[in-house]
Design a protein around this motif. Structure first.
Motif, short mmCIF file in Angstrom:
data_model
loop_
_atom_site.label_atom_id
_atom_site.label_comp_id
_atom_site.label_asym_id
_atom_site.label_seq_id
_atom_site.Cartn_x
_atom_site.Cartn_y
_atom_site.Cartn_z
N LEU A 92 0.83 -1.22 0.00
CA LEU A 92 0.00 0.00 0.00
C LEU A 92 0.86 1.26 0.00
CD1 LEU A 92 -2.84 -0.98 2.51
CD2 LEU A 92 -3.05 -0.65 0.04
N LEU A 93 1.92 1.26 0.79
CA LEU A 93 2.79 2.44 0.85
C LEU A 93 3.50 2.67 -0.48
CD1 LEU A 93 4.26 2.08 4.44
CD2 LEU A 93 2.74 3.88 3.62
N PHE A 94 3.99 1.60 -1.10
CA PHE A 94 4.67 1.78 -2.39
C PHE A 94 3.69 2.21 -3.48
CE2 PHE A 94 8.31 -0.49 -0.52
CZ PHE A 94 9.31 0.39 -0.91
N LYS A 95 2.44 1.73 -3.42
CA LYS A 95 1.42 2.22 -4.35
C LYS A 95 1.19 3.72 -4.14
CE LYS A 95 -1.12 -2.01 -5.35
NZ LYS A 95 -2.42 -2.72 -5.24
N SER A 96 1.23 4.14 -2.88
CA SER A 96 1.08 5.58 -2.58
C SER A 96 2.24 6.38 -3.14
CB SER A 96 0.98 5.80 -1.06
OG SER A 96 -0.18 5.21 -0.56
N VAL A 97 3.44 5.81 -3.09
CA VAL A 97 4.61 6.49 -3.68
C VAL A 97 4.37 6.73 -5.17
CG1 VAL A 97 7.05 6.21 -4.30
CG2 VAL A 97 6.30 5.67 -1.98
N PHE A 98 3.91 5.71 -5.87
CA PHE A 98 3.66 5.84 -7.31
C PHE A 98 2.53 6.84 -7.58
CE2 PHE A 98 6.26 2.09 -7.59
CZ PHE A 98 6.89 2.23 -8.82
N ARG A 99 1.45 6.77 -6.80
CA ARG A 99 0.34 7.72 -6.99
C ARG A 99 0.80 9.15 -6.76
NH1 ARG A 99 -2.81 4.16 -4.45
NH2 ARG A 99 -2.69 5.24 -2.46
N THR A 100 1.58 9.35 -5.71
CA THR A 100 2.08 10.69 -5.40
C THR A 100 2.99 11.20 -6.51
OG1 THR A 100 1.95 10.19 -3.03
CG2 THR A 100 3.33 12.05 -3.67
N GLN A 101 3.87 10.33 -7.00
CA GLN A 101 4.78 10.72 -8.08
C GLN A 101 4.00 11.07 -9.35
OE1 GLN A 101 7.89 11.41 -7.85
NE2 GLN A 101 8.43 11.65 -10.00
N HIS A 102 3.01 10.26 -9.68
CA HIS A 102 2.23 10.52 -10.88
C HIS A 102 1.43 11.82 -10.75
CE1 HIS A 102 2.51 5.97 -11.81
NE2 HIS A 102 3.52 6.63 -12.35
N SER A 103 0.92 12.11 -9.55
CA SER A 103 0.22 13.38 -9.33
C SER A 103 1.16 14.56 -9.50
CB SER A 103 -0.39 13.42 -7.92
OG SER A 103 -1.39 12.45 -7.79
N TYR A 104 2.38 14.40 -9.00
CA TYR A 104 3.38 15.47 -9.14
C TYR A 104 3.73 15.69 -10.61
CZ TYR A 104 7.90 17.82 -8.82
OH TYR A 104 8.96 18.70 -8.99
N GLU A 105 3.95 14.59 -11.33
CA GLU A 105 4.31 14.70 -12.75
C GLU A 105 3.17 15.30 -13.58
OE1 GLU A 105 5.47 10.70 -13.65
OE2 GLU A 105 7.47 10.96 -12.79
N ALA A 106 1.93 15.08 -13.14
CA ALA A 106 0.77 15.65 -13.84
C ALA A 106 0.48 17.08 -13.35
CB ALA A 106 -0.45 14.77 -13.62
N GLU A 107 1.40 17.61 -12.54
CA GLU A 107 1.30 18.97 -12.00
C GLU A 107 0.05 19.18 -11.16
OE1 GLU A 107 1.92 21.69 -15.24
OE2 GLU A 107 3.97 20.99 -15.55
N GLN A 108 -0.37 18.13 -10.47
CA GLN A 108 -1.49 18.23 -9.54
C GLN A 108 -1.01 18.49 -8.12
OE1 GLN A 108 -3.20 14.39 -10.25
NE2 GLN A 108 -4.35 15.06 -12.05
N LEU A 109 0.29 18.37 -7.91
CA LEU A 109 0.91 18.66 -6.61
C LEU A 109 2.06 19.63 -6.81
CD1 LEU A 109 1.40 15.14 -4.92
CD2 LEU A 109 -0.21 16.90 -4.25
N VAL A 110 2.17 20.59 -5.89
CA VAL A 110 3.32 21.50 -5.95
C VAL A 110 4.51 20.79 -5.29
CG1 VAL A 110 1.97 23.61 -6.00
CG2 VAL A 110 2.60 22.62 -3.80
#
Length: 163
Positions: free
Chosen positions: A16-34
């Motif tokens: 679950l934590l590693f899936k969260s890492v990927f989700r967070t990274q993909h959100s950042y790459e999609a410019e949804q996270l600063v």
């Protein structure tokens, strides 16, 4: 980790934590996270993963504990993308780039020595990295060899540019 008990619990939590890492990274790459928020989340995930891996080192199942110890030993390598922007989260692209080299190694029966295998894999890695960065592989190899022969530190691979 199959089965029940503490190892299964730790394994499910780590997934679950590693899936969260990927989700967070993909959100950042999609410019949804600063960037500051992305970095804080990644640091929090990193701490949580480290805690679970440390607990995994203490379980009675030697094989499971050994795997957790191995991951912790090389843990800093999992997070290189945090210190060096532009470094991909996975090595999938790199794997595709060296596919031809791997096939070549298999059909030519290797080098007959561990040293030869390591040398070839490292040189081919430098060549492929140079191609990706549009650098001269010969020039990069010359810089590395010169540094080794003169006792200088190796060139910073993250900041190599054409001379």
């Amino acid at each position: 980790y199959s089965g029940g008990g503490q190892t299964a619990y730790l394994g499910r939590r780590l997934v679950l934590l590693f899936k969260s890492v990927f989700r967070t990274q993909h959100s950042y790459e999609a410019e949804q996270l600063v960037e500051p928020l992305w970095f804080r989340r990644m640091q929090r995930l990193r701490r949580s993963i480290r805690v679970l891996l440390t607990k995994g080192c203490e379980v009675p199942a030697r094989r499971y504990a050994g795997r957790c110890q191995h991951i912790l030993k090389y843990e800093t390598g999992l997070w290189v993308f945090l210190q060096h922007p532009g470094t991909p989260l996975t090595n999938n692209e790199a794997e595709r780039c060296i596919r031809g080299s791997v096939i070549l190694r298999k059909i030519c029966f290797g080098t007959s020595s561990d040293r030869g295998d390591k040398f070839r894999s490292r040189v081919l890695s430098v060549i492929e990295t140079s191609k990706k960065r549009q650098l001269s592989a010969l020039e990069v190899l010359c810089r590395i060899v010169t540094a080794v022969m003169t006792g200088q530190p190796y060139p910073d691979v993250f900041n190599l540019t054409s001379a």
